[in-house]
Every structure is written in C-alpha cells, then in structure tokens.
Design a protein around this motif. Sequence first.
Motif, short mmCIF file in Angstrom:
data_model
loop_
_atom_site.label_atom_id
_atom_site.label_comp_id
_atom_site.label_asym_id
_atom_site.label_seq_id
_atom_site.Cartn_x
_atom_site.Cartn_y
_atom_site.Cartn_z
N LEU A 94 -10.88 -12.94 0.60
CA LEU A 94 -11.51 -14.14 0.06
C LEU A 94 -10.97 -15.38 0.76
N LEU A 95 -11.81 -16.38 0.87
CA LEU A 95 -11.40 -17.64 1.47
C LEU A 95 -11.13 -18.67 0.38
N LYS A 96 -10.05 -19.44 0.55
CA LYS A 96 -9.70 -20.46 -0.44
C LYS A 96 -10.78 -21.52 -0.55
N SER A 97 -11.54 -21.68 0.50
CA SER A 97 -12.60 -22.69 0.49
C SER A 97 -13.86 -22.20 -0.20
N GLY A 98 -13.86 -20.95 -0.69
CA GLY A 98 -15.05 -20.39 -1.32
C GLY A 98 -15.25 -20.87 -2.74
N ASP A 99 -16.35 -20.47 -3.31
CA ASP A 99 -16.69 -20.79 -4.69
C ASP A 99 -15.70 -20.10 -5.63
N PRO A 100 -15.15 -20.81 -6.62
CA PRO A 100 -14.24 -20.17 -7.58
C PRO A 100 -14.84 -18.93 -8.24
N ARG A 101 -16.15 -18.91 -8.38
CA ARG A 101 -16.80 -17.74 -8.98
C ARG A 101 -16.63 -16.51 -8.10
N GLU A 102 -16.53 -16.72 -6.77
CA GLU A 102 -16.29 -15.60 -5.86
C GLU A 102 -14.92 -14.98 -6.13
N LEU A 103 -13.94 -15.84 -6.41
CA LEU A 103 -12.59 -15.36 -6.68
C LEU A 103 -12.58 -14.45 -7.90
N ARG A 137 0.83 -1.21 0.00
CA ARG A 137 0.00 0.00 0.00
C ARG A 137 0.86 1.25 0.00
N ARG A 138 2.07 1.15 0.56
CA ARG A 138 2.99 2.29 0.56
C ARG A 138 3.82 2.35 -0.73
N ALA A 139 4.34 1.20 -1.15
CA ALA A 139 5.27 1.18 -2.28
C ALA A 139 4.58 1.14 -3.64
N ALA A 140 3.39 0.56 -3.71
CA ALA A 140 2.67 0.45 -4.98
C ALA A 140 1.19 0.78 -4.77
N PRO A 141 0.89 2.04 -4.46
CA PRO A 141 -0.49 2.41 -4.11
C PRO A 141 -1.49 2.20 -5.25
N GLY A 142 -1.00 2.08 -6.48
CA GLY A 142 -1.91 1.84 -7.59
C GLY A 142 -2.37 0.41 -7.71
N THR A 143 -1.79 -0.48 -6.92
CA THR A 143 -2.16 -1.89 -6.93
C THR A 143 -3.14 -2.19 -5.80
N ALA A 144 -4.32 -2.67 -6.16
CA ALA A 144 -5.30 -3.06 -5.14
C ALA A 144 -4.89 -4.39 -4.53
N VAL A 145 -5.16 -4.56 -3.25
CA VAL A 145 -4.74 -5.78 -2.54
C VAL A 145 -5.96 -6.60 -2.14
N VAL A 146 -5.89 -7.89 -2.46
CA VAL A 146 -6.93 -8.84 -2.03
C VAL A 146 -6.23 -9.94 -1.24
N MET A 147 -6.73 -10.24 -0.06
CA MET A 147 -6.17 -11.29 0.77
C MET A 147 -6.90 -12.61 0.48
N LEU A 148 -6.12 -13.67 0.33
CA LEU A 148 -6.67 -15.00 0.07
C LEU A 148 -6.13 -15.95 1.13
N THR A 149 -7.03 -16.63 1.83
CA THR A 149 -6.58 -17.46 2.94
C THR A 149 -7.55 -18.60 3.21
N THR A 150 -7.06 -19.59 3.93
CA THR A 150 -7.92 -20.67 4.39
C THR A 150 -8.48 -20.34 5.77
N PHE A 151 -8.01 -19.24 6.35
CA PHE A 151 -8.41 -18.89 7.70
C PHE A 151 -9.48 -17.81 7.69
N GLY A 152 -10.51 -17.98 8.55
CA GLY A 152 -11.58 -17.01 8.59
C GLY A 152 -11.69 -16.30 9.92
N GLU A 153 -10.63 -16.39 10.75
CA GLU A 153 -10.69 -15.77 12.07
C GLU A 153 -10.86 -14.27 11.97
N ASP A 154 -11.60 -13.75 12.94
CA ASP A 154 -11.93 -12.33 12.93
C ASP A 154 -10.70 -11.42 12.98
#
Length: 216
Positions: free
Chosen positions: A102-111, A70-87
């Motif tokens: 996004l969760l890795k266990s989600g529907d590929p269409r969500e990705l 976010r500091r070095a490449a502010p023009g790039t949007a960031v999406v987190m992908l994980t198997t963990f859903g902890e708050d």
Amino acid sequence: MIRILLADDEAMIRAGVRAILESDPELEVVAEAGDGRQAVDLAISHHPDVALLDIRMPRLDGLAAAAELRRAAPGTAVVMLTTFGEDDYIAKALDIGASGFLLKSGDPRELIAGIHAVAGGAAYLSPKVAQRVIAQLSGGRMARGAVARDRISGLTEREREVLALLGAGMSNAEIARELHIVEGTVKAYVSAILTRLDVRNRVQAAIIAHEAGLVA
C-alpha cells in the motif's frame, strides 16, 4: 477483531495510520514499533494477525524485517506501507512473501480494505501498485503464458479451480462459499498449490493464474 502491528520510524505517521485503522471497529493496533528490529520482536511476542511495515526504517528496514517475520512469525501476514512506488520495491516486497503493498499517499479506505483482505487470507495491492504489476506483465505475455500453463499442468482440476478464484482476488472464505466446501479444505488446497507451483505467496500464485489464462 483483527490485531495489527504497526511499524514506522515517524511517530506522527504512526499516529495518523493508527487513527485510520481504529476508525474501523474490527481493527485493533496491538503494538507499535519505531524500527524494523523492534517490529520483529513485537510480532513474535504479540502474534498479530497483520504486520503493517514501512519500507524505510532504521536498524532493520521494512523489507528485511518482512523477510525475517515470514520465518519467525509465519502466522502473521505482512503488508508493506510506503511513500515510494518504484518497481524494485514492489518486486522485492512480493518476492519475500508480503501479502499486500500500500502507498501512504493512497485513499485511507484502501488501507482498511487492504488489512481486511490480507487478514482474510487474500492478497491486496493498492490500485497504483496493481497498475505497475500489470504493466510489467504486459511485455512478453505469450512466452510467460506458455511457461505458466506448463507450471499448472500438474495441478488437479479442483486445484485449478481454487487457483482461478485465488487469482480473481477471493479470500479463503469466499472460495469456500463459491465451491461449497469448508474453509479448512480451501487452506489445504492453497498450501498444496503454493508448493506445487514453487511460489512463496498468494500474489505470486495469482500472477501465474493470470498468465496461464485461468483468470480473464
């Protein structure tokens, strides 16, 4: 074409995610990283539209990599992908300025939908993540509503209109069509709104819009 940086320390996961993404002709994976430090370096050199980062990676984890991006490449949007859903992961990802979770266990269409949404200037949370965020907001809603209404009191009428549509999940292009203005003007309004509300990203602004009652 939406250009994507994919970062995950597991090669098989990267191959699977890449296959899903490139099943959409409008998406292209331009670089892959096996750790967070490499992800930051590749984002700086390749200038992708979206960086899709796994949370747990060696050398630099996804959250730290996202903060640096976010500091070095502010023009790039960031999406987190994980198997963990902890708050706590969700809260940290949103706090550092991630535009999607996004969760890795989600529907590929969500990705695919999430990448398109974020690349279009909107925010995207997988349905399971959104449920957790809503649950967190449900307690103490009246008190937060009063604070949120006070925070938006300094916005102009047009800025409130833009904030309401942003809170409804619209991209900049969709807001422009709805208000019959050019997309560049919407971007200027969104930037001003984030500054006035003292928030880092659209997700945090959208939460305030909901708490203030701008969005049903």
